[in-house]
Each structure stands twice: as C-alpha cells, then as structure tokens.
Design a protein around this motif. Structure first.
Motif, PDB file in Angstrom:
ATOM      1  N   HIS A  81       0.861  -1.187   0.000  1.00 34.77           N
ATOM      2  CA  HIS A  81       0.000   0.000   0.000  1.00 34.77           C
ATOM      3  C   HIS A  81       0.897   1.236   0.000  1.00 34.77           C
ATOM      4  O   HIS A  81       1.878   1.296   0.734  1.00 34.77           O
ATOM      5  CB  HIS A  81      -0.868  -0.048   1.265  1.00 34.77           C
ATOM      6  CG  HIS A  81      -2.007   0.926   1.298  1.00 34.77           C
ATOM      7  ND1 HIS A  81      -1.834   2.292   1.210  1.00 34.77           N
ATOM      8  CD2 HIS A  81      -3.348   0.723   1.433  1.00 34.77           C
ATOM      9  CE1 HIS A  81      -3.011   2.881   1.280  1.00 34.77           C
ATOM     10  NE2 HIS A  81      -3.954   1.948   1.418  1.00 34.77           N
ATOM     11  N   SER A  82       0.543   2.231  -0.810  1.00 35.61           N
ATOM     12  CA  SER A  82       1.394   3.421  -0.944  1.00 35.61           C
ATOM     13  C   SER A  82       1.358   4.327   0.283  1.00 35.61           C
ATOM     14  O   SER A  82       2.211   5.194   0.445  1.00 35.61           O
ATOM     15  CB  SER A  82       0.975   4.233  -2.175  1.00 35.61           C
ATOM     16  OG  SER A  82      -0.354   4.719  -2.016  1.00 35.61           O
ATOM     17  N   GLY A  83       0.363   4.140   1.157  1.00 36.85           N
ATOM     18  CA  GLY A  83       0.248   4.997   2.339  1.00 36.85           C
ATOM     19  C   GLY A  83      -1.053   5.771   2.349  1.00 36.85           C
ATOM     20  O   GLY A  83      -1.731   5.910   1.335  1.00 36.85           O
ATOM     21  N   ASP A  84      -1.413   6.275   3.515  1.00 37.61           N
ATOM     22  CA  ASP A  84      -2.719   6.891   3.738  1.00 37.61           C
ATOM     23  C   ASP A  84      -2.741   8.331   3.230  1.00 37.61           C
ATOM     24  O   ASP A  84      -1.913   9.145   3.626  1.00 37.61           O
ATOM     25  CB  ASP A  84      -3.005   6.859   5.250  1.00 37.61           C
ATOM     26  CG  ASP A  84      -4.471   7.035   5.569  1.00 37.61           C
ATOM     27  OD1 ASP A  84      -5.292   7.054   4.639  1.00 37.61           O
ATOM     28  OD2 ASP A  84      -4.792   7.141   6.766  1.00 37.61           O
ATOM     29  N   ASP A  85      -3.686   8.644   2.347  1.00 37.40           N
ATOM     30  CA  ASP A  85      -3.932  10.029   1.942  1.00 37.40           C
ATOM     31  C   ASP A  85      -5.157  10.505   2.713  1.00 37.40           C
ATOM     32  O   ASP A  85      -6.243   9.954   2.577  1.00 37.40           O
ATOM     33  CB  ASP A  85      -4.181  10.109   0.430  1.00 37.40           C
ATOM     34  CG  ASP A  85      -4.341  11.544  -0.064  1.00 37.40           C
ATOM     35  OD1 ASP A  85      -5.151  12.286   0.524  1.00 37.40           O
ATOM     36  OD2 ASP A  85      -3.676  11.921  -1.033  1.00 37.40           O
ATOM     37  N   LEU A  86      -4.971  11.546   3.528  1.00 37.36           N
ATOM     38  CA  LEU A  86      -6.032  11.978   4.448  1.00 37.36           C
ATOM     39  C   LEU A  86      -6.911  13.099   3.903  1.00 37.36           C
ATOM     40  O   LEU A  86      -7.862  13.502   4.568  1.00 37.36           O
ATOM     41  CB  LEU A  86      -5.398  12.455   5.767  1.00 37.36           C
ATOM     42  CG  LEU A  86      -4.525  11.431   6.503  1.00 37.36           C
ATOM     43  CD1 LEU A  86      -3.763  12.087   7.635  1.00 37.36           C
ATOM     44  CD2 LEU A  86      -5.364  10.294   7.025  1.00 37.36           C
ATOM     45  N   THR A  87      -6.586  13.634   2.725  1.00 38.03           N
ATOM     46  CA  THR A  87      -7.274  14.848   2.278  1.00 38.03           C
ATOM     47  C   THR A  87      -7.928  14.747   0.901  1.00 38.03           C
ATOM     48  O   THR A  87      -8.957  15.365   0.652  1.00 38.03           O
ATOM     49  CB  THR A  87      -6.302  16.042   2.227  1.00 38.03           C
ATOM     50  OG1 THR A  87      -5.279  15.777   1.261  1.00 38.03           O
ATOM     51  CG2 THR A  87      -5.670  16.283   3.593  1.00 38.03           C
ATOM     52  N   GLY A  88      -7.338  13.989  -0.020  1.00 35.91           N
ATOM     53  CA  GLY A  88      -7.749  14.081  -1.416  1.00 35.91           C
ATOM     54  C   GLY A  88      -7.115  15.303  -2.056  1.00 35.91           C
ATOM     55  O   GLY A  88      -6.428  16.091  -1.397  1.00 35.91           O
ATOM     56  N   ASP A  89      -7.321  15.477  -3.369  1.00 33.81           N
ATOM     57  CA  ASP A  89      -6.744  16.638  -4.073  1.00 33.81           C
ATOM     58  C   ASP A  89      -7.423  17.915  -3.583  1.00 33.81           C
ATOM     59  O   ASP A  89      -8.639  18.057  -3.699  1.00 33.81           O
ATOM     60  CB  ASP A  89      -6.957  16.511  -5.590  1.00 33.81           C
ATOM     61  CG  ASP A  89      -6.190  15.334  -6.189  1.00 33.81           C
ATOM     62  OD1 ASP A  89      -5.325  14.776  -5.497  1.00 33.81           O
ATOM     63  OD2 ASP A  89      -6.473  14.982  -7.350  1.00 33.81           O
ATOM     64  N   MET A  90      -6.629  18.843  -3.056  1.00 39.25           N
ATOM     65  CA  MET A  90      -7.200  20.085  -2.509  1.00 39.25           C
ATOM     66  C   MET A  90      -7.381  21.160  -3.588  1.00 39.25           C
ATOM     67  O   MET A  90      -8.129  22.100  -3.411  1.00 39.25           O
ATOM     68  CB  MET A  90      -6.304  20.631  -1.390  1.00 39.25           C
ATOM     69  CG  MET A  90      -6.168  19.696  -0.189  1.00 39.25           C
ATOM     70  SD  MET A  90      -7.733  19.327   0.647  1.00 39.25           S
ATOM     71  CE  MET A  90      -7.862  20.719   1.770  1.00 39.25           C
ATOM     72  N   ASN A  91      -6.691  21.035  -4.708  1.00 39.50           N
ATOM     73  CA  ASN A  91      -6.732  22.092  -5.737  1.00 39.50           C
ATOM     74  C   ASN A  91      -7.233  21.562  -7.078  1.00 39.50           C
ATOM     75  O   ASN A  91      -6.680  21.882  -8.122  1.00 39.50           O
ATOM     76  CB  ASN A  91      -5.337  22.703  -5.914  1.00 39.50           C
ATOM     77  CG  ASN A  91      -4.837  23.338  -4.631  1.00 39.50           C
ATOM     78  OD1 ASN A  91      -5.520  24.172  -4.058  1.00 39.50           O
ATOM     79  ND2 ASN A  91      -3.664  22.933  -4.170  1.00 39.50           N
ATOM     80  N   GLY A  92      -8.254  20.754  -7.042  1.00 42.03           N
ATOM     81  CA  GLY A  92      -8.788  20.219  -8.289  1.00 42.03           C
ATOM     82  C   GLY A  92      -8.080  18.928  -8.682  1.00 42.03           C
ATOM     83  O   GLY A  92      -7.073  18.545  -8.100  1.00 42.03           O
ATOM     84  N   ASN A  93      -8.613  18.277  -9.707  1.00 42.86           N
ATOM     85  CA  ASN A  93      -8.121  16.963 -10.107  1.00 42.86           C
ATOM     86  C   ASN A  93      -6.757  17.061 -10.776  1.00 42.86           C
ATOM     87  O   ASN A  93      -6.627  17.641 -11.846  1.00 42.86           O
ATOM     88  CB  ASN A  93      -9.140  16.334 -11.070  1.00 42.86           C
ATOM     89  CG  ASN A  93      -8.862  14.873 -11.327  1.00 42.86           C
ATOM     90  OD1 ASN A  93      -7.816  14.351 -10.961  1.00 42.86           O
ATOM     91  ND2 ASN A  93      -9.804  14.208 -11.969  1.00 42.86           N
ATOM     92  N   ASP A  94      -5.729  16.479 -10.134  1.00 43.05           N
ATOM     93  CA  ASP A  94      -4.399  16.492 -10.731  1.00 43.05           C
ATOM     94  C   ASP A  94      -4.154  15.266 -11.613  1.00 43.05           C
ATOM     95  O   ASP A  94      -3.077  15.102 -12.196  1.00 43.05           O
ATOM     96  CB  ASP A  94      -3.305  16.582  -9.651  1.00 43.05           C
ATOM     97  CG  ASP A  94      -3.317  15.400  -8.683  1.00 43.05           C
ATOM     98  OD1 ASP A  94      -4.076  14.435  -8.935  1.00 43.05           O
ATOM     99  OD2 ASP A  94      -2.566  15.435  -7.699  1.00 43.05           O
ATOM    100  N   GLY A  95      -5.172  14.400 -11.702  1.00 40.03           N
ATOM    101  CA  GLY A  95      -5.060  13.229 -12.572  1.00 40.03           C
ATOM    102  C   GLY A  95      -4.215  12.098 -12.007  1.00 40.03           C
ATOM    103  O   GLY A  95      -4.076  11.048 -12.632  1.00 40.03           O
ATOM    104  N   LEU A  96      -3.654  12.298 -10.814  1.00 42.13           N
ATOM    105  CA  LEU A  96      -2.782  11.284 -10.216  1.00 42.13           C
ATOM    106  C   LEU A  96      -3.539  10.509  -9.140  1.00 42.13           C
ATOM    107  O   LEU A  96      -4.421  11.046  -8.480  1.00 42.13           O
ATOM    108  CB  LEU A  96      -1.545  11.937  -9.593  1.00 42.13           C
ATOM    109  CG  LEU A  96      -0.681  12.770 -10.540  1.00 42.13           C
ATOM    110  CD1 LEU A  96       0.422  13.476  -9.767  1.00 42.13           C
ATOM    111  CD2 LEU A  96      -0.081  11.888 -11.634  1.00 42.13           C
TER     112      LEU A  96
END
Length: 204
Positions: A81-96
């Motif tokens: 697992h790459s690790g926990d992302d706690l926020t999601g994209d804060m500035n729009g969809n970066d496509g990653l």
C-alpha cells in the motif's frame, strides 16, 4: 484482455500474447469537497479521507490478512500500500492516484486463493458528495500504467450516492489460474471490518 470491464464481468489474467499478468495496481484518485463560505463569500475545502484496502483469503474463505493504512505490506510482500492520503486533491483533479495498492502475483503465498479490494470513506463522507472520485485497476506499477482493465466513477456513477463503502473487485484462483471479478458494488457497511465481512459472505 478486456478493457474497462463492466460490473460483474470476469476475466482471465492471461494477456493477448499468452503471458500471465504479474503486476496489478489499484489506484484511487479523489478530491476534497468544496464548500461555500458564509453568506456565499469565498470557498473552503473539506478534506476527504478515502481508504483503499486489500483482504487476503485462503481456499476455505478464511481471512488471513488485511493490507490497509495501518498495515502497508502483506507478510509475503506481495501486496504493498502506498500509504494513507487523508485529504484528497485540494486544488482540483491532478489526474494522479492518491493511493495505490500494488499486487505482485509471483510473490503471493500459495495458500492465498482470493485477493479482494475494498474502499471505505473513513470519516463517513457519502460517495455522492465528493466532487470526483475514480478507481482504476490496471497492469503496471504506481508510476507506469500499461493497460487499464477496470475503472469505476464513484463520485457520479449511479448507485454510489448514499454509501460510504464499496467492493472494487476480487482476484481469485481457479484450477491454478488467476482470474478477476469486476464487482464495483457499494455496500451498506460503515467500517473496513464490516466491508471485509461482506466480501467473505457475498463475493468470494
């Protein structure tokens, strides 16, 4: 190999050139919720914590291990697992992809028969309220996508609104061959443990 499977479709993991799929990734990309400020002034972002997890079962459908934000690697190192992302994209969809789980079939312990991928909204954000959230299951590595074979749009896909958990899909071994069942179904569960139980009861 079929591209972009529909829900419930099953495929063999043999590629068109006859070789078998070895490295699979499940990537999840999502955005924070945009909220209007008081009196309509300004906008604020509310962090969204989606959690991708992987449950490993034996032939008797007994749970052996769960790889999730609190346990980033299976004992045999086949699932990472790459690790926990706690926020999601804060500035729009970066496509990653915000979280990626990698599965290496060549390292998988021989007593594992089912590898199930699930998604939970940790803070209980309804999938239907998230501005964008998509899942892709593909051959490749976290930095290289060779071939996508299932995608789900859970932010605007029908049926996901009102839910905070889902089963993405299950890899299963039949007669020594690995196959994939693209499930893509929301569940009524609230927590990871409940979702894993649902997988064991309904999807193996």
């Amino acid at each position: 190999m079929a591209i972009n499977l529909q829900k419930g479709q099953r495929i063999s993991l043999e590629k068109s050139n006859g070789t078998k799929l070895q490295h699979v990734c499940v990537g999840i990309n999502w955005g924070a919720i945009e909220k209007k400020g008081l009196f309509g002034l300004g906008k604020t972002k509310e962090a969204v914590d989606l959690d991708g997890s992987c449950a490993l079962f034996n032939e008797q459908k007994q749970l052996l291990e769960v790889v999730y934000f609190g346990n980033l690697r299976s004992k045999d190192s086949a699932v990472i697992h790459s690790g926990d992302d706690l926020t999601g994209d804060m500035n729009g969809n970066d496509g990653l992809d915000n979280e990626v789980i990698t599965l290496d079939f060549s390292r998988l312990n021989s007593n594992i028969n089912y590898v199930a991928f699930v998604l939970n909204s940790f803070r209980g954000h309804d999938f239907g309220t998230i501005p964008f959230a998509s899942i892709r299951i593909y051959e490749g590595t976290p930095s290289r996508v060779n071939e996508v074979f299932a995608t789900y749009d859970i932010a605007s896909g029908p049926g996901f609104a009102g839910h905070v958990s889902m089963v993405m899909g299950v890899f299963y071994k039949k007669n020594g061959e690995w196959k994939f069942n693209a499930i893509g179904e929301p569940t009524r569960d609230r927590k990871l443990e409940q979702t894993v139980n649902t997988v064991a009861q309904q999807y193996l």
